[in-house]
Design a protein around this motif. Sequence first.
Motif, PDB file in Angstrom:
ATOM      1  N   ASN A   1      -6.629   8.601   1.231  1.00  0.00           N
ATOM      2  CA  ASN A   1      -5.641   9.691   1.305  1.00  0.00           C
ATOM      3  C   ASN A   1      -4.819   9.841   0.013  1.00  0.00           C
ATOM      4  N   ILE A   2      -5.491   9.628  -1.136  1.00  0.00           N
ATOM      5  CA  ILE A   2      -4.819   9.816  -2.424  1.00  0.00           C
ATOM      6  C   ILE A   2      -5.806  10.469  -3.390  1.00  0.00           C
TER       7      ILE A   2
ATOM      8  N   GLN B   1       1.271   3.681  -3.305  1.00  0.00           N
ATOM      9  CA  GLN B   1       0.818   5.075  -3.164  1.00  0.00           C
ATOM     10  C   GLN B   1       1.958   6.057  -3.455  1.00  0.00           C
ATOM     11  N   LYS B   2       3.142   5.722  -2.977  1.00  0.00           N
ATOM     12  CA  LYS B   2       4.313   6.578  -3.183  1.00  0.00           C
ATOM     13  C   LYS B   2       4.592   6.754  -4.688  1.00  0.00           C
TER      14      LYS B   2
ATOM     15  N   LYS C   1       1.690   8.832  -6.354  1.00  0.00           N
ATOM     16  CA  LYS C   1       1.768  10.271  -6.045  1.00  0.00           C
ATOM     17  C   LYS C   1       2.902  10.936  -6.823  1.00  0.00           C
TER      18      LYS C   1
ATOM     19  N   LEU D   1      -5.779   1.348  -0.315  1.00  0.00           N
ATOM     20  CA  LEU D   1      -5.008   1.909  -1.421  1.00  0.00           C
ATOM     21  C   LEU D   1      -5.538   3.277  -1.849  1.00  0.00           C
ATOM     22  N   THR D   2      -6.861   3.435  -1.818  1.00  0.00           N
ATOM     23  CA  THR D   2      -7.465   4.682  -2.307  1.00  0.00           C
ATOM     24  C   THR D   2      -7.615   5.730  -1.204  1.00  0.00           C
TER      25      THR D   2
ATOM     26  N   ILE E   1       0.838  -1.205   0.000  1.00  0.00           N
ATOM     27  CA  ILE E   1       0.000   0.000   0.000  1.00  0.00           C
ATOM     28  C   ILE E   1       0.875   1.257   0.000  1.00  0.00           C
ATOM     29  N   LYS E   2       1.806   1.278   0.934  1.00  0.00           N
ATOM     30  CA  LYS E   2       2.679   2.450   1.079  1.00  0.00           C
ATOM     31  C   LYS E   2       3.504   2.689  -0.187  1.00  0.00           C
TER      32      LYS E   2
END
Length: 346
Positions: free
Chosen positions: A98-99, A69-70, A73, A95-96, A65-66
């Motif tokens: 805070n993105i 996302q990285k 972004k 996964l979705t 996940i981390k």
Amino acid sequence: MKRKNMKNYILLNENAVYYECGFSCDNVVFLKLGSIKYFITDARYTVEAKEYAKDCVVIESSDFIKDVQKILKKSKIKKIVFDPNDFKLSFYQKLTNNIKIKFEAKENFSKLKRIIKSDEEIQLLKKAAQIGRDGFKELAKFIRKNGFRESENFLHFKAIEKMSHIGKYDLSFDPIVAINKNAAKPHALPTNTKLKLHDLLLVDAGVKHKRYCSDRTCTSYVDFETFSFKRDQKFKNKKHQKIYDLVYKAQLNAIEKARTGMKASQIDKLTRDVIEKAGFGKYFVHSTGHGVGLDIHEFPNINSRSDVIIEDNMVFTIEPGIYLPEEFGIRIEDTVVMKNGKAQIL
């Protein structure tokens, strides 16, 4: 069939990932962002991924996940496509969270990309079919010599052994081995029923060659001197013979008359009409066929509701069946490829 070329997408399905880069494993997130491919996996698979995953940035991760996302972004993309069939709700929610990227759901987009096979894929599927045919021959040989009074359970075990060439090949699916009334269940589980002379035996099995599947069903008359899985079968039981000949006629009608440019539903009609005309329509309880490739069930679906237009290089099964409850069932299945406008048996 028009295919939209998607720039950005995420995959979790093993076969979908394999199609993209020639390697996969049971714990991977695959990202395609523009022209860059990311193969994100854990420490068990990174060495092989670096060796076999073509044109990919391989990332070893202990927190998918981390790390995903990285990457997302950093890429500054606005939208990414995913297949909701492949995502666990918990994974999707994390996964979705805070993105700001929009996740656009497109069901089966990978399978739709794979609906028309390349010539190289067709050769792999043909080889899988040949290996499968050899497995059926070996199983027939065993039944002639040692099959008498053996149970469905044991014959199921022997089907796994013979089809896999004693473990050399993975199977496309768990084989179906059914005697007499058990064959009236399309996906019969094996029982302790023992094989006898003059029985009817249905076997549905397939193998994988370089991950590409084969799929075939044979229904046979049990005679221990001449037993085979050939299409020419002579049953002692007249009703067995009548239904066998009818199913085979329905199958051949579809194989001989299938053409590119038809709808999938029209090919389904080619088998169904023959069976319905003979008065057994209600006993043909499934669709005529399904696509075959890296997955054992792919597109196109050959059923009465499908408007998909059949094109050259599509590969699918033609497998009509009649299932008379508590009596017997007969299914005859081959995998075909559409070539030069017509169906060819692989």
